[in-house]
Design a protein around this motif. Structure first.
Motif, mmCIF file in Angstrom:
data_model
loop_
_atom_site.group_PDB
_atom_site.id
_atom_site.type_symbol
_atom_site.label_atom_id
_atom_site.label_comp_id
_atom_site.label_asym_id
_atom_site.label_seq_id
_atom_site.Cartn_x
_atom_site.Cartn_y
_atom_site.Cartn_z
ATOM 1 N N PRO A 155 9.732 -22.753 -12.333
ATOM 2 C CA PRO A 155 9.498 -21.518 -11.552
ATOM 3 C C PRO A 155 8.326 -21.667 -10.599
ATOM 4 C CG PRO A 155 8.629 -21.274 -13.758
ATOM 5 C CD PRO A 155 9.255 -22.635 -13.711
ATOM 6 N N ALA A 156 8.550 -22.440 -9.516
ATOM 7 C CA ALA A 156 7.427 -22.795 -8.654
ATOM 8 C C ALA A 156 7.351 -21.982 -7.375
ATOM 9 C CB ALA A 156 7.510 -24.279 -8.322
ATOM 10 N N GLY A 157 8.504 -21.572 -6.805
ATOM 11 C CA GLY A 157 8.455 -20.937 -5.486
ATOM 12 C C GLY A 157 8.059 -21.956 -4.436
ATOM 13 N N GLY A 158 7.392 -21.505 -3.387
ATOM 14 C CA GLY A 158 6.953 -22.424 -2.342
ATOM 15 C C GLY A 158 7.765 -22.295 -1.076
ATOM 16 N N ASP A 213 19.199 -20.410 -6.132
ATOM 17 C CA ASP A 213 18.829 -21.829 -6.204
ATOM 18 C C ASP A 213 17.361 -21.989 -5.834
ATOM 19 O OD1 ASP A 213 18.721 -21.617 -3.440
ATOM 20 O OD2 ASP A 213 20.593 -22.688 -3.079
ATOM 21 N N ALA A 214 16.939 -23.202 -5.503
ATOM 22 C CA ALA A 214 15.522 -23.425 -5.225
ATOM 23 C C ALA A 214 15.060 -22.745 -3.944
ATOM 24 C CB ALA A 214 15.259 -24.928 -5.128
ATOM 25 N N PHE A 215 16.010 -22.400 -3.076
ATOM 26 C CA PHE A 215 15.676 -21.828 -1.772
ATOM 27 C C PHE A 215 15.594 -20.301 -1.813
ATOM 28 C CE2 PHE A 215 17.368 -25.967 -1.233
ATOM 29 C CZ PHE A 215 16.843 -26.492 -0.067
ATOM 30 N N PHE A 217 12.419 -15.450 2.287
ATOM 31 C CA PHE A 217 11.781 -15.964 1.075
ATOM 32 C C PHE A 217 10.916 -17.189 1.347
ATOM 33 C CE2 PHE A 217 11.757 -18.074 -3.159
ATOM 34 C CZ PHE A 217 11.130 -17.053 -3.856
ATOM 35 N N LEU A 218 11.346 -18.052 2.272
ATOM 36 C CA LEU A 218 10.670 -19.343 2.434
ATOM 37 C C LEU A 218 9.712 -19.420 3.613
ATOM 38 C CD1 LEU A 218 13.581 -21.880 1.731
ATOM 39 C CD2 LEU A 218 11.819 -21.073 0.155
ATOM 40 N N GLN A 219 9.904 -18.556 4.615
ATOM 41 C CA GLN A 219 9.077 -18.688 5.821
ATOM 42 C C GLN A 219 7.766 -17.902 5.695
ATOM 43 O OE1 GLN A 219 9.885 -20.871 8.270
ATOM 44 N NE2 GLN A 219 11.593 -21.378 6.895
ATOM 45 N N ALA A 220 6.834 -18.255 6.572
ATOM 46 C CA ALA A 220 5.536 -17.575 6.640
ATOM 47 C C ALA A 220 4.836 -17.585 5.275
ATOM 48 C CB ALA A 220 5.703 -16.135 7.148
ATOM 49 N N ARG A 221 4.962 -18.720 4.590
ATOM 50 C CA ARG A 221 4.361 -18.842 3.263
ATOM 51 C C ARG A 221 2.854 -19.029 3.353
ATOM 52 N NH1 ARG A 221 6.389 -18.184 -2.038
ATOM 53 N NH2 ARG A 221 8.574 -17.676 -1.693
ATOM 54 N N GLY A 222 2.133 -18.323 2.523
ATOM 55 C CA GLY A 222 0.698 -18.490 2.424
ATOM 56 C C GLY A 222 0.311 -18.220 0.989
ATOM 57 N N ILE A 252 13.330 -27.916 -0.957
ATOM 58 C CA ILE A 252 14.138 -29.135 -0.813
ATOM 59 C C ILE A 252 13.795 -30.114 -1.935
ATOM 60 C CG2 ILE A 252 14.476 -31.178 0.644
ATOM 61 C CD1 ILE A 252 14.165 -29.295 3.096
ATOM 62 N N ALA A 253 12.506 -30.274 -2.207
ATOM 63 C CA ALA A 253 12.086 -31.205 -3.264
ATOM 64 C C ALA A 253 12.591 -30.750 -4.631
ATOM 65 C CB ALA A 253 10.562 -31.318 -3.255
ATOM 66 N N ALA A 254 12.503 -29.459 -4.906
ATOM 67 C CA ALA A 254 12.960 -28.947 -6.205
ATOM 68 C C ALA A 254 14.462 -29.144 -6.370
ATOM 69 C CB ALA A 254 12.601 -27.466 -6.325
ATOM 70 N N GLU A 255 15.211 -28.909 -5.287
ATOM 71 C CA GLU A 255 16.662 -29.056 -5.386
ATOM 72 C C GLU A 255 17.039 -30.530 -5.516
ATOM 73 O OE1 GLU A 255 18.277 -25.764 -5.124
ATOM 74 O OE2 GLU A 255 19.631 -26.940 -6.354
ATOM 75 N N GLU A 256 16.274 -31.399 -4.865
ATOM 76 C CA GLU A 256 16.533 -32.842 -5.006
ATOM 77 C C GLU A 256 16.412 -33.257 -6.466
ATOM 78 O OE1 GLU A 256 17.929 -33.520 -1.601
ATOM 79 O OE2 GLU A 256 17.522 -35.304 -2.818
ATOM 80 N N ALA A 257 15.376 -32.758 -7.126
ATOM 81 C CA ALA A 257 15.179 -33.118 -8.537
ATOM 82 C C ALA A 257 16.328 -32.615 -9.397
ATOM 83 C CB ALA A 257 13.842 -32.547 -9.020
ATOM 84 N N ASP A 258 16.886 -31.485 -9.014
ATOM 85 C CA ASP A 258 17.986 -30.905 -9.810
ATOM 86 C C ASP A 258 19.274 -31.714 -9.693
ATOM 87 O OD1 ASP A 258 18.843 -28.485 -11.448
ATOM 88 O OD2 ASP A 258 20.383 -28.543 -9.875
ATOM 89 N N LYS A 259 19.373 -32.554 -8.658
ATOM 90 C CA LYS A 259 20.643 -33.271 -8.426
ATOM 91 C C LYS A 259 21.002 -34.212 -9.574
ATOM 92 C CE LYS A 259 20.798 -32.693 -3.451
ATOM 93 N NZ LYS A 259 20.600 -33.248 -2.112
ATOM 94 N N ALA A 260 20.040 -34.518 -10.437
ATOM 95 C CA ALA A 260 20.358 -35.317 -11.625
ATOM 96 C C ALA A 260 21.383 -34.611 -12.504
ATOM 97 C CB ALA A 260 19.073 -35.580 -12.417
ATOM 98 N N HIS A 261 21.487 -33.284 -12.351
ATOM 99 C CA HIS A 261 22.433 -32.506 -13.174
ATOM 100 C C HIS A 261 23.781 -32.317 -12.496
ATOM 101 C CE1 HIS A 261 19.087 -31.470 -15.789
ATOM 102 N NE2 HIS A 261 18.420 -30.985 -14.761
ATOM 103 N N TRP A 262 23.944 -32.797 -11.274
ATOM 104 C CA TRP A 262 25.148 -32.468 -10.498
ATOM 105 C C TRP A 262 26.329 -33.364 -10.873
ATOM 106 C CZ3 TRP A 262 23.881 -30.990 -4.710
ATOM 107 C CH2 TRP A 262 22.909 -29.973 -4.708
#
Ligand SMILES: [Zn+2]
Length: 419
Positions: free
Chosen positions: A85-88, A328-330, A292-297, A94-104
């Motif tokens: 549960p990282a957000g970002g 998903d992660a996005f 959700f993803l833009q203008a992150r601070g 993209i990085a979080a979803e890449e890690a999840d691909k081990a389950h695909w």
């Protein structure tokens, strides 16, 4: 010919092919009437004399053409529950979803994809386009397993949905001639759309040129995730428009995100949108993921991070709205329901009433953006018409309204002749 009356229906007049001939009474910005239903579809407002359509109780329903979902990611959907549960921001997602691909695995992709298609079927979607990540592992040109799984799912689980698949490599991969040729050939062989994501990549100009050349050679539609960022210097959309103009590519070309347009105003914005309209390049806004993803601070965002949809429409660009990422992660929430997306877009993009003016972005114009001939209420067959249990469009956009195809009501039109 068999015919029935469907009483007290509201319908958006803007989605009629021949509104003068159809009839009805204005009820604010939307129209109302008792509709004459035949085996071919809806003939217009009923003159009277036919029996009620069986299986329909109560009054106050909304009739729409079947919906179009122009932009989703069925390979990523419903992975949020197993992610940290990282957000970002976008790159973190993209990085979080890449890690999840081990389950695909095939089974995992099938289960999640089937759930997404079930949501689309319940929502009344007739046409949809999913993107499929491409470019992983030792051989980035290899066809990802999600590509094949989603083809099978589209055939098996979604008889009422025509599911398009667009490959989604980074644009740099298409800048490699051998890799681009191999990917495009596979996409063409398998009935897909040539897509890519463009976000300040080093070889974006070469990759975009290759995408247009290969789409022309194979007769493919193009679809870009482009300029999904609020930073300075993103020129992907400008490069795509320049290439479209140079090659006179006849399309269809759909650009998703393009939130770099939010940085433009005045003559600069007008020139960019004028070029889009002239080149026939359509624009898809994806508010959920961008919000959700833009203008992150560190805390509350100070900007919205959505594209200029209203200005694009006014400039003559075909515009549409997509769900993009669902759980998903996005984006950790969501549902594959174009009416839910339109409801979110109303506050996110300031889509002012009358709300009916925006329906084309999840129906007719969304279909055009995908290269599909748009269907209107008075031209579609009953299985492509959608009856929503909602007294008006505001109700349908405020909460998920039950809906079903008109062909699901009563006896199948054509079998039980009642007049
Ligand atoms: Zn996307």
């Amino acid at each position: 010919m068999a015919r029935w009356i469907l009483r007290d229906v509201v319908f958006p007049r803007a989605l009629l092919a021949a509104p003068q001939r159809f009839g009805g009474q204005a009820a604010g910005p939307i129209w109302r009437g008792d509709l004459l239903v035949t085996p071919e579809g809806v003939a217009g407002v009923a003159p009277g004399g036919a029996p009620d359509l069986p299986g329909v109780a109560g009054a106050g329903r909304l009739l729409l053409p079947a919906l179009t979902e122009p932009h989703v990611h069925l390979d990523k959907a419903f992975t949020a529950h197993r992610l940290p549960p990282a957000g970002g921001d976008l790159l973190a997602a993209i990085a979080a979803e890449e890690a999840d691909k081990a389950h695909w695995t095939d089974a995992d992709l099938r289960a999640r994809g089937a759930r997404a298609l079930a949501e689309m079927r319940a929502a009344g979607v007739a046409h949809a386009r999913t993107h499929v990540d491409w470019g992983e592992g030792a051989d980035p040109t290899a066809t990802p397993r999600a590509w094949s799984v989603l083809r099978e799912l589209g055939q098996e689980h979604a008889p009422g949905i025509r599911l398009q698949r667009a490959c989604l490599p980074a644009i740099d991969l298409l800048a490699d001639p051998a890799a681009a040729a191999r990917i495009a050939a596979e996409v063409a062989r398998d009935g897909g759309v040539l897509g890519a994501w463009v976000l300040g990549h080093d070889r974006r100009a070469e990759g975009i040129a290759a995408a247009f050349a290969l789409a022309d050679r194979h007769g493919l539609a193009l679809d870009f995730h482009v300029d999904e960022g609020l930073g300075e210097g993103l020129d992907g959309l400008a490069l795509i428009l320049a290439e479209a103009r140079r090659t006179r590519f006849e399309g269809p070309v759909l650009c998703g995100h393009a939130i770099s347009l939010a940085r433009l105003a005045g003559a600069e914005l007008a020139a960019m949108l004028g070029a889009m309209a002239e080149a026939g390049v359509a624009l898809c806004a994806l508010p959920a993921t961008n919000l959700f993803l833009q203008a992150r601070g560190a805390g509350t965002p100070g900007a919205r991070g959505v594209t200029r949809l209203t200005e694009a429409t006014a400039a003559g660009v075909v515009t549409c709205l997509g769900a993009d990422n669902v759980q998903d992660a996005f984006y950790p929430l969501g549902r594959h329901d174009p009416l839910l997306t339109l409801g979110l877009a109303v506050p996110a993009l300031h889509l002012d009433p009358p709300l009916e003016a925006h329906l084309a972005r999840v129906t007719t114009d969304a279909a055009r953006a995908l290269g599909v001939r748009p269907g209107m209420i008075d031209t579609l067959p009953p299985e492509r018409l959608l009856l929503c249990e909602a007294q008006d469009l505001a109700a349908a956009l405020s909460a998920p309204a039950p809906r079903r195809p008109l062909s699901a009501l009563g006896p199948p039109p054509g079998r039980a002749a009642t007049t």
